[in-house]
Design a protein around this motif. Structure first.
Motif, mmCIF file in Angstrom:
data_model
loop_
_atom_site.group_PDB
_atom_site.id
_atom_site.type_symbol
_atom_site.label_atom_id
_atom_site.label_comp_id
_atom_site.label_asym_id
_atom_site.label_seq_id
_atom_site.Cartn_x
_atom_site.Cartn_y
_atom_site.Cartn_z
ATOM 1 N N LEU A 1 0.825 -1.216 0.000
ATOM 2 C CA LEU A 1 0.000 0.000 0.000
ATOM 3 C C LEU A 1 0.851 1.255 0.000
ATOM 4 C CD1 LEU A 1 -3.033 -0.210 2.450
ATOM 5 C CD2 LEU A 1 -3.031 0.378 0.045
ATOM 6 N N ALA A 2 1.927 1.245 0.792
ATOM 7 C CA ALA A 2 2.780 2.435 0.887
ATOM 8 C C ALA A 2 3.292 2.823 -0.498
ATOM 9 C CB ALA A 2 3.942 2.161 1.827
ATOM 10 N N PHE A 3 3.710 1.814 -1.260
ATOM 11 C CA PHE A 3 4.246 2.079 -2.589
ATOM 12 C C PHE A 3 3.136 2.577 -3.521
ATOM 13 C CE2 PHE A 3 6.893 -1.025 -0.548
ATOM 14 C CZ PHE A 3 8.173 -0.574 -0.809
ATOM 15 N N TYR A 4 2.006 1.916 -3.449
ATOM 16 C CA TYR A 4 0.902 2.275 -4.348
ATOM 17 C C TYR A 4 0.320 3.636 -4.007
ATOM 18 C CZ TYR A 4 0.864 -2.424 -6.373
ATOM 19 O OH TYR A 4 1.193 -3.569 -7.029
ATOM 20 N N ILE A 5 0.276 3.951 -2.710
ATOM 21 C CA ILE A 5 -0.249 5.274 -2.332
ATOM 22 C C ILE A 5 0.657 6.367 -2.906
ATOM 23 C CG2 ILE A 5 -0.462 6.874 -0.372
ATOM 24 C CD1 ILE A 5 -1.770 4.637 1.203
ATOM 25 N N ALA A 6 1.965 6.158 -2.798
ATOM 26 C CA ALA A 6 2.906 7.153 -3.322
ATOM 27 C C ALA A 6 2.676 7.354 -4.811
ATOM 28 C CB ALA A 6 4.333 6.709 -3.051
ATOM 29 N N SER A 7 2.562 6.252 -5.527
ATOM 30 C CA SER A 7 2.398 6.348 -6.978
ATOM 31 C C SER A 7 1.051 6.976 -7.342
ATOM 32 C CB SER A 7 2.578 4.947 -7.572
ATOM 33 O OG SER A 7 1.766 4.746 -8.652
#
Lengths: 333, 214, 419
Positions: free
Chosen positions: B122-128
């Motif tokens: 999620l952390a990665f996807y939220i950033a993107s």
């Protein structure tokens, strides 16, 4: 390469670069400890103050309503409140609303009772103090005295004794948990005739003193799903049990209405909420030091800064490249 | 007949539950208790159907050597392996969740990390997603963008270092404008639930029983 | 319960009081009452007087409200033990200790909550109360027969406001049902996400790729799931006509069985029962993130052209939608989970927000009754908006004129949270 192309490239940056950036800022703070201060908010303070008022005549529930996926956020909350309760000799009932969550409950106990944890509690199995129980020694303080008179010594570094059945009952998972909560408003024992370790709950002093949710003072649901609302629906609304929420950061905003309506006494939102509770525990001398959530806040700070920088970068490219004049742009696919 | 009986059950059950809410009498409580006793039993039977479906589909795949059939073993082996392990070395009544069992080892050292990994994506996807979504395309989008930045900074200690007003403004946004918008959506959702429930209870909506209306 | 925490300081004060009074008596002339108190030998504690038992209203006939007169002299009393037995029993063993009330708490409690000693409807009980000293010695008062028996009520008087509001809203929805059936023309605001469904199915057909439909991760008890299944029925019917492959992974076993029936029936109604693939609807796992891993894997391997996420979602929403956008699919999402909406809005092509999910079935079916229900919902919202406006005005008046009419309105329309 024209200037517009650079901006366009920036807007359509391969998302894997973003992933790499997040990866780096998530790992680095674990090696370089910034220890940035965490200020507490009233949402968390209210839970802390409420638990702090309770004592050995009271009892609380900690419901492990989260799966391993969200344990990074939910576990520190449950652990912090558990340690606070043990410090104040408040009996703790532990439940789980799903089979996987049952494992989380056991993991939390393992952590709090593990001698390698700073400020651990020494666990005494239900069977080990059977003779004292049968002799009618069930009050916390007389129990500690009698136990130590038997030649047991508190290990170095331990903050105290916790007796299974007196200080905690690991009730664990039971199917269709919303109905289990409903059933516990009448009797805890009928819902859990035995605990997670097969001990008869009817023989536990804490269950004899707190037979139903009516005789319990609070339930904390550390939750990674909507199951937290069950506690409000079935325990709070039916018989007024005070409920505290421990929620993932993503969920936190969703549950503010419950807080404002007074249906929950407080709310810990995400890692930040857990870190605040840890700070309160440490400031008041309940734990020797802050724990995992506080350490995780550095990572969160760094990640938020990176995301903000990315947003700023995206907007610079958006305006500098003149894309704001165009109607539609789909980047990053 | 095949549809009339379920529709009748829904109608009678739905109306009974509605009335039950207003009747505190013992009879009404007994009906409710009867219903709550039935639910776990039905759920248990449905789980058998679910596991049956999963097993059927994946054994089909393996038999037909369908595309990516190898993955089906990765589903079937743990599906049956974990319960077997739990009962082969049952350290306690809880199904071998206590530390020394193999089940516990696999749970703590494989399942927990795998699930934590999935969530941490999620952390990665939220950033993107944030990078793509937060553009000051219009006045409203700019307000959203600024609110997001303030809340994000307010949630972490570094915001505190930048200024006290940041976390306070962040919390204010969460407590008031955010809540107002949420309440509006929740009220709409509430009435949507009410109308859908009524449609189901009175048989106006029958799609969920199979088939597209009529 | 928080029974005894205050007892310790109270007891200390109680113990200190006689000492203080003895000290003061050297200088002061004793009042007659105090004299009596001091001169009393210690034959035991004073005992409580009359016990009053009332039936508790709005219960199932399993609760009684018990109150008693406190003794005149409360010195030395630590708590009161309340005993109950069925009236007429002579056996001393039949007395059950049903409540311990600390001396400093009000002499009143609701009897019947203890699961070990429930109260049975229509049974006459008798009570006696003992004063207890610090050593646990009991001094019993007289036995009182309860003047009443517990009776279950047919109607909960505390829920009248809920009944009125619920009745009004139900009436409005039915009124518009009827109106729509009589053929009244009703305008429906176009919703882009719903209009795009046909286009999305067509795209998948053209590309010869499957359509993925996730009916949420919640159970059948969630109305959002039922709303999703009704949409699935309509979508599956269209898909059946085009003979596009369909993938429906499920997290809940009951939702799975219903979804399977829905799709099967849709193919039957579309006249293509032969095209139905029994492997298209399946149960995956009940574990949230294992489900996500499974569905994401399917997206990357099968590359569906269109993804539908309709129903209840939690933290997995972004994981699903972002992977879907990575795989290049057209995505239509819809949920009433407010927290997940931003994630869907940023990553999906179309998102049905909140109640639009419930409205979708009516839009797709265009049946008069369904549209009538939508209008009914709007009327209900109108009433709530009216109340909010009035409350706002009252709130302003309260601030300006220092009145309390908003509280009056709140008391008028709301019920207490607890039963």
């Amino acid at each position: 390469m024209s200037a517009v192309n650079i901006w366009e490239k920036m807007l359509n940056i391969d998302r894997r670069w973003i992933f790499l950036g997040i990866g780096v800022v998530s790992i680095v703070p674990f090696f370089i400890n910034f220890g940035m201060p965490v200020r507490t908010t009233r949402e968390v303070e209210s839970i802390y103050d409420y638990v702090d008022e309770l004592g050995s005549d009271n009892a609380i529930f900690i419901s492990f309503d989260f799966a391993p996926g969200t344990s990074a956020e939910n576990m520190p909350m449950a652990v912090a409140v558990m340690r606070h309760a043990f410090y104040n000799d408040i009996p703790v009932f532990m439940t789980a609303n799903y089979p996987l969550h049952h494992g989380m409950m056991l993991a939390a106990m393992e952590y709090v009772f593990n001698p390698t944890t700073e400020g651990f509690y020494e666990d005494v199995d239900f069977e080990d103090w059977k003779d004292l129980r049968e002799a009618g020694v069930t009050g916390k303080y007389e129990l500690i005295e009698a136990w130590e008179n038997q030649g047991n010594q508190l290990p170095e570094g331990a903050l105290g004794w916790v007796f299974e059945g007196r200080d905690y009952a690991a009730l664990g998972y039971a199917p269709v948990f919303n109905l289990v909560i409903l059933g516990m408003t009448v009797s805890i024992e009928t819902q859990y005739p035995v605990d997670a370790h097969g001990n008869s709950t009817g023989e536990m002093p804490m269950l004899q003193e707190h037979k139903s949710l009516r005789e319990v003072d609070m339930a904390l649901t550390s939750s990674g799903s909507g199951a937290c609302v069950w506690w409000v629906t079935y325990a709070r609304e039916k018989m007024g049990l005070p409920i505290a929420f421990g929620l993932t950061a993503v969920m936190a905003t969703d549950y503010f209405p419950y807080l404002q309506a007074g249906q929950v006494i407080g709310q810990m939102g995400g890692l930040r909420g857990a870190a605040e509770y840890e700070v309160l525990l440490t400031e008041n001398g309940i734990t020797p030091s802050t724990d995992k959530a506080f350490r995780g806040m550095d990572v969160q700070s760094a990640a938020h800064i990176l995301i903000i920088l990315l947003i700023i970068m995206g907007n610079i490219a958006f305006f500098a490249g003149g894309f704001h004049k165009k109607t539609l742009l789909k980047g990053g696919r | 007949m095949k549809r009339t009986v379920p529709l009748m059950i829904v109608m009678v059950g739905g109306i009974l539950m509605m009335l039950q809410y207003f009747i505190p009498h013992q009879i009404s409580q007994t009906v409710f208790a009867y219903y709550t006793d039935w639910t776990p039993i039905i759920v248990a039977f449905a789980l058998v159907l679910g596991v049956g479906s999963l097993t059927r589909i994946h054994s089909h795949k393996i038999r037909r050597k369908a595309k990516n059939w190898q993955y089906s073993y990765a589903v079937l082996i743990p599906l049956f392996g974990m319960p077997i392990l739990a009962h082969l070395w049952p350290e306690s009544i809880s199904g071998g969740m206590d530390s020394p069992s193999i089940f516990h080892f696999i749970f703590m050292h494989i399942q927990v990390p795998i699930q934590a990994t999935m969530f941490s994506l999620l952390a990665f996807y939220i950033a993107s997603a944030a990078f793509r979504a937060f553009r000051a395309k219009s006045a409203l989008a700019t307000v959203l963008l600024l609110a997001a930045v303030v809340v994000m900074l307010g949630q972490v200690p570094i915001g505190e270092l930048l200024g006290r007003w940041l976390p306070e403004t962040g919390l204010w946004i969460l407590r008031y404008p955010n809540l107002a918008a949420k309440r509006a959506i929740m009220l709409g959702v509430g009435f949507g639930i009410l109308a859908t429930s009524l449609k189901i209870i009175f048989g106006v909506e029958r799609n969920w029983l199979g088939g597209a209306g009529k | 319960m928080r029974k005894n925490w205050i007892v310790v300081p109270a007891l200390m004060i109680l113990l200190l009081l006689p000492a203080l009074s003895v000290a003061q008596s050297v200088d002061e002339i004793l009042t007659p009452a105090a004299e009596v108190q001091l001169e009393q030998p210690d034959p035991g504690l004073d005992v409580p007087g009359t016990i009053t038992v009332l039936d508790r209203k709005n219960d199932a006939g399993d609760l009684l409200v018990v109150s008693f007169e406190q003794p005149l002299y409360t010195d030395g009393i630590f708590a009161y033990n309340v005993y109950r037995r069925v009236a007429g029993e002579s056996d001393a063993e039949a007395w059950n200790l049903v409540e311990i009330i600390p001396a400093d708490e009000p002499p009143e409690f609701i009897d019947g909550y203890d699961p070990e000693y429930p109260i049975n409807s229509g049974v006459l009980y008798e009570y006696r109360i003992a004063s207890v000293n610090i050593d646990g010695e009991e001094f019993f008062g007289p036995v009182f027969e309860a003047g009443t028996v517990s009776v279950g009520e047919i109607y909960h008087t505390g829920k009248t406001r809920v009944l009125i509001a619920g009745g009004l809203f139900i009436f409005l929805i039915f009124y518009y049902f009827a109106k729509a059936q009589r053929g009244a023309k009703m305008y429906l605001r176009p919703i882009a996400g719903i209009e795009a469904i046909d286009e999305a199915i067509g795209r998948a057909t053209e590309m010869g790729k499957p359509i993925l439909y996730v009916p949420g991760l919640s159970s059948i008890a969630d109305v959002a799931t039922i709303a999703s299944l009704t949409i699935l029925g309509r979508v599956a019917k269209k898909i059946a006509v085009y003979q596009t492959p369909l993938i429906v992974p499920n997290r809940d076993p009951i939702v799975f069985t219903v979804a399977e029936e829905v799709v099967k029936q849709a193919y039957l109604e579309a006249g293509r029962p032969d095209a139905y693939d029994p492997d298209s609807v399946f149960f995956l796992t009940t574990s949230q993130f294992a489900f996500v891993a499974g569905v994401n894997g399917m997206m990357m391997r099968e590359k569906p052209a269109t993804n539908f996420y309709l129903g209840m979602f939690w933290a997995e929403s972004l994981l699903l939608a972002e992977t879907g956008s990575l795989s290049g699919a057209i995505q239509i999402a819809g949920t009433d989970a407010v927290t997940q909406l931003p994630f869907f809005i940023t990553t999906c092509d179309y998102t049905l927000i909140g109640e639009e999910l419930y409205a979708a079935s009516a839009y797709l079916g265009q049946e008069p009754k369904q549209i009538g229900a939508l209008k009914g919902q709007d009327a209900c919202k109108g009433i709530i908006m009216g109340f909010i406006t009035v409350a706002l005005i009252f709130g302003i008046i309260d601030v300006v004129a220092n009145t309390h009419i908003l509280d009056w309105l709140r008391d008028l329309v709301t019920s207490p949270i607890m039963e």
